[in-house]
Design a protein around this motif. Sequence first.
Motif, PDB file in Angstrom:
ATOM      1  N   GLY A 192       0.814  -1.218   0.000  1.00  0.00           N
ATOM      2  CA  GLY A 192       0.000   0.000   0.000  1.00  0.00           C
ATOM      3  C   GLY A 192       0.842   1.260   0.000  1.00  0.00           C
ATOM      4  N   LEU A 193       1.936   1.237   0.761  1.00  0.00           N
ATOM      5  CA  LEU A 193       2.821   2.405   0.806  1.00  0.00           C
ATOM      6  C   LEU A 193       3.567   2.572  -0.521  1.00  0.00           C
ATOM      7  CD1 LEU A 193       4.195   1.992   4.431  1.00  0.00           C
ATOM      8  CD2 LEU A 193       2.384   3.527   3.638  1.00  0.00           C
ATOM      9  N   LEU A 194       3.966   1.457  -1.130  1.00  0.00           N
ATOM     10  CA  LEU A 194       4.654   1.533  -2.425  1.00  0.00           C
ATOM     11  C   LEU A 194       3.733   2.067  -3.518  1.00  0.00           C
ATOM     12  CD1 LEU A 194       6.880  -1.644  -2.414  1.00  0.00           C
ATOM     13  CD2 LEU A 194       7.634   0.720  -2.716  1.00  0.00           C
ATOM     14  N   GLU A 195       2.449   1.749  -3.411  1.00  0.00           N
ATOM     15  CA  GLU A 195       1.500   2.290  -4.384  1.00  0.00           C
ATOM     16  C   GLU A 195       1.544   3.821  -4.350  1.00  0.00           C
ATOM     17  OE1 GLU A 195      -3.212   2.039  -5.606  1.00  0.00           O
ATOM     18  OE2 GLU A 195      -2.588   1.324  -3.641  1.00  0.00           O
ATOM     19  N   ALA A 196       1.589   4.381  -3.150  1.00  0.00           N
ATOM     20  CA  ALA A 196       1.655   5.839  -3.014  1.00  0.00           C
ATOM     21  C   ALA A 196       3.027   6.364  -3.438  1.00  0.00           C
ATOM     22  CB  ALA A 196       1.346   6.242  -1.577  1.00  0.00           C
ATOM     23  N   ALA A 197       4.102   5.681  -3.048  1.00  0.00           N
ATOM     24  CA  ALA A 197       5.456   6.136  -3.385  1.00  0.00           C
ATOM     25  C   ALA A 197       5.698   6.107  -4.888  1.00  0.00           C
ATOM     26  CB  ALA A 197       6.491   5.282  -2.657  1.00  0.00           C
ATOM     27  N   SER A 198       5.002   5.240  -5.594  1.00  0.00           N
ATOM     28  CA  SER A 198       5.224   5.100  -7.033  1.00  0.00           C
ATOM     29  C   SER A 198       4.679   6.263  -7.850  1.00  0.00           C
ATOM     30  CB  SER A 198       4.617   3.789  -7.540  1.00  0.00           C
ATOM     31  OG  SER A 198       3.212   3.847  -7.521  1.00  0.00           O
ATOM     32  N   THR A 199       4.112   7.248  -7.182  1.00  0.00           N
ATOM     33  CA  THR A 199       3.599   8.419  -7.892  1.00  0.00           C
ATOM     34  C   THR A 199       4.673   9.468  -8.163  1.00  0.00           C
ATOM     35  OG1 THR A 199       2.962   9.579  -5.865  1.00  0.00           O
ATOM     36  CG2 THR A 199       1.302   8.105  -6.863  1.00  0.00           C
ATOM     37  N   VAL A 200       5.928   9.157  -7.887  1.00  0.00           N
ATOM     38  CA  VAL A 200       7.011  10.115  -8.139  1.00  0.00           C
ATOM     39  C   VAL A 200       7.087  10.442  -9.623  1.00  0.00           C
ATOM     40  CG1 VAL A 200       8.418   9.330  -6.189  1.00  0.00           C
ATOM     41  CG2 VAL A 200       8.818   8.386  -8.461  1.00  0.00           C
ATOM     42  N   PRO A 201       7.695  11.577  -9.963  1.00  0.00           N
ATOM     43  CA  PRO A 201       7.894  11.876 -11.385  1.00  0.00           C
ATOM     44  C   PRO A 201       8.673  10.738 -12.058  1.00  0.00           C
ATOM     45  CG  PRO A 201       8.346  13.809 -10.061  1.00  0.00           C
ATOM     46  CD  PRO A 201       8.150  12.666  -9.104  1.00  0.00           C
ATOM     47  N   ASP A 202       8.217  10.332 -13.221  1.00  0.00           N
ATOM     48  CA  ASP A 202       8.792   9.184 -13.922  1.00  0.00           C
ATOM     49  C   ASP A 202       8.612   9.408 -15.421  1.00  0.00           C
ATOM     50  OD1 ASP A 202       9.505   6.713 -14.935  1.00  0.00           O
ATOM     51  OD2 ASP A 202       7.907   5.604 -13.946  1.00  0.00           O
ATOM     52  N   HIS A 203       9.552  10.135 -16.011  1.00  0.00           N
ATOM     53  CA  HIS A 203       9.524  10.474 -17.436  1.00  0.00           C
ATOM     54  C   HIS A 203       9.401   9.194 -18.264  1.00  0.00           C
ATOM     55  CE1 HIS A 203      11.723  12.981 -20.780  1.00  0.00           C
ATOM     56  NE2 HIS A 203      10.542  12.544 -21.166  1.00  0.00           N
ATOM     57  N   ALA A 204       8.449   9.145 -19.132  1.00  0.00           N
ATOM     58  CA  ALA A 204       8.162   8.019 -20.022  1.00  0.00           C
ATOM     59  C   ALA A 204       7.583   6.804 -19.289  1.00  0.00           C
ATOM     60  CB  ALA A 204       9.392   7.606 -20.830  1.00  0.00           C
ATOM     61  N   ALA A 205       7.194   6.983 -18.036  1.00  0.00           N
ATOM     62  CA  ALA A 205       6.585   5.910 -17.242  1.00  0.00           C
ATOM     63  C   ALA A 205       7.406   4.622 -17.299  1.00  0.00           C
ATOM     64  CB  ALA A 205       5.144   5.666 -17.680  1.00  0.00           C
ATOM     65  N   LEU A 206       8.723   4.758 -17.100  1.00  0.00           N
ATOM     66  CA  LEU A 206       9.622   3.607 -17.167  1.00  0.00           C
ATOM     67  C   LEU A 206       9.586   2.749 -15.901  1.00  0.00           C
ATOM     68  CD1 LEU A 206      12.766   5.257 -18.806  1.00  0.00           C
ATOM     69  CD2 LEU A 206      11.011   3.838 -19.900  1.00  0.00           C
ATOM     70  N   GLY A 207       9.185   3.345 -14.779  1.00  0.00           N
ATOM     71  CA  GLY A 207       9.227   2.595 -13.521  1.00  0.00           C
ATOM     72  C   GLY A 207      10.640   2.094 -13.246  1.00  0.00           C
ATOM     73  N   PRO A 208      11.632   2.983 -13.232  1.00  0.00           N
ATOM     74  CA  PRO A 208      13.036   2.559 -13.152  1.00  0.00           C
ATOM     75  C   PRO A 208      13.503   2.240 -11.731  1.00  0.00           C
ATOM     76  CG  PRO A 208      12.954   4.930 -13.274  1.00  0.00           C
ATOM     77  CD  PRO A 208      11.520   4.438 -13.362  1.00  0.00           C
ATOM     78  N   TRP A 209      12.723   1.476 -11.037  1.00  0.00           N
ATOM     79  CA  TRP A 209      13.058   1.167  -9.646  1.00  0.00           C
ATOM     80  C   TRP A 209      12.386  -0.133  -9.238  1.00  0.00           C
ATOM     81  CZ3 TRP A 209       8.876   0.572  -6.448  1.00  0.00           C
ATOM     82  CH2 TRP A 209       7.678   1.103  -6.919  1.00  0.00           C
ATOM     83  N   ARG A 210      12.908  -0.700  -8.188  1.00  0.00           N
ATOM     84  CA  ARG A 210      12.225  -1.779  -7.485  1.00  0.00           C
ATOM     85  C   ARG A 210      12.717  -1.798  -6.053  1.00  0.00           C
ATOM     86  NH1 ARG A 210      14.371  -7.369  -7.772  1.00  0.00           N
ATOM     87  NH2 ARG A 210      16.445  -7.315  -8.668  1.00  0.00           N
ATOM     88  N   VAL A 211      11.954  -2.452  -5.209  1.00  0.00           N
ATOM     89  CA  VAL A 211      12.265  -2.538  -3.778  1.00  0.00           C
ATOM     90  C   VAL A 211      12.296  -4.013  -3.405  1.00  0.00           C
ATOM     91  CG1 VAL A 211      11.460  -1.973  -1.446  1.00  0.00           C
ATOM     92  CG2 VAL A 211      11.211  -0.298  -3.292  1.00  0.00           C
ATOM     93  N   ILE A 212      13.345  -4.404  -2.687  1.00  0.00           N
ATOM     94  CA  ILE A 212      13.492  -5.791  -2.238  1.00  0.00           C
ATOM     95  C   ILE A 212      13.434  -5.798  -0.716  1.00  0.00           C
ATOM     96  CG2 ILE A 212      14.964  -7.833  -2.213  1.00  0.00           C
ATOM     97  CD1 ILE A 212      16.389  -6.590  -4.710  1.00  0.00           C
ATOM     98  N   ALA A 213      12.490  -6.547  -0.153  1.00  0.00           N
ATOM     99  CA  ALA A 213      12.367  -6.663   1.303  1.00  0.00           C
ATOM    100  C   ALA A 213      13.297  -7.771   1.794  1.00  0.00           C
ATOM    101  CB  ALA A 213      10.927  -6.962   1.693  1.00  0.00           C
ATOM    102  N   LEU A 214      14.140  -7.445   2.773  1.00  0.00           N
ATOM    103  CA  LEU A 214      15.027  -8.421   3.393  1.00  0.00           C
ATOM    104  C   LEU A 214      14.610  -8.589   4.842  1.00  0.00           C
ATOM    105  CD1 LEU A 214      16.821  -6.701   1.210  1.00  0.00           C
ATOM    106  CD2 LEU A 214      18.639  -8.099   2.119  1.00  0.00           C
ATOM    107  N   ARG A 215      14.231  -9.799   5.172  1.00  0.00           N
ATOM    108  CA  ARG A 215      13.841 -10.144   6.530  1.00  0.00           C
ATOM    109  C   ARG A 215      14.633 -11.378   6.940  1.00  0.00           C
ATOM    110  NH1 ARG A 215       8.602  -7.661   7.501  1.00  0.00           N
ATOM    111  NH2 ARG A 215       7.566  -7.160   5.554  1.00  0.00           N
ATOM    112  N   GLY A 216      14.649 -11.699   8.223  1.00  0.00           N
ATOM    113  CA  GLY A 216      15.229 -12.941   8.712  1.00  0.00           C
ATOM    114  C   GLY A 216      16.630 -13.212   8.190  1.00  0.00           C
TER     115      GLY A 216
END
Length: 183
Positions: free
Chosen positions: A29-53
């Motif tokens: 849910g938080l990433l949905e909101a964070a993904s509204t950053v400016p993104d020229h050409a809608a490339l989505g040039p990012w990802r997030v990896i959760a590290l637990r345990g």
Amino acid sequence: MRSVREAVLARRSWPSVTDAAPTDAELAGLLEAASTVPDHAALGPWRVIALRGEARRRLGAALAEASGFEGDAADKLAAKPLRAPLLLALVAAVRPHPKVPAWEQEASAAGVGHLLALLLDDAGWGVMWRTGPFTRHPAVARMHGLAEGEHLLGWLYVGGRGAADRPQRRSDPRIADRFSALT
């Protein structure tokens, strides 16, 4: 509900957190909101990896390998990812594009990281963005399974706030030196 300005001014880095952490569903849910950053050409040039345990231990081992340290120094470095129950690796996923240079894609990815840190803080979590000299070492990239064109921007260390007092706001007396206007 507080304003965006109030949320930004309230944000603090939490160097010490408890073992509580947001769920993957909360993060989505938080990433949905964070993904509204400016993104020229809608490339989505990012990802997030959760590290637990155990993933945090594997990161510690990769950091120690990257450092070349041995003994106590390697052990101390390997323990750093254990400071929080959740680490969110912020990855810039840059791809060739005729109109969007690499730096602009990295800026978009960094924007996602910053917004995510603000959103986590606003949701009541303790957050601190951490990097270090081995962030972009090949051993660390391998541990995260990064593809060609991907590189780490750092990690958000996330956990509960506990009973500790909220860290004090840092004031920056040099703000006037960092702003100018051209006419």
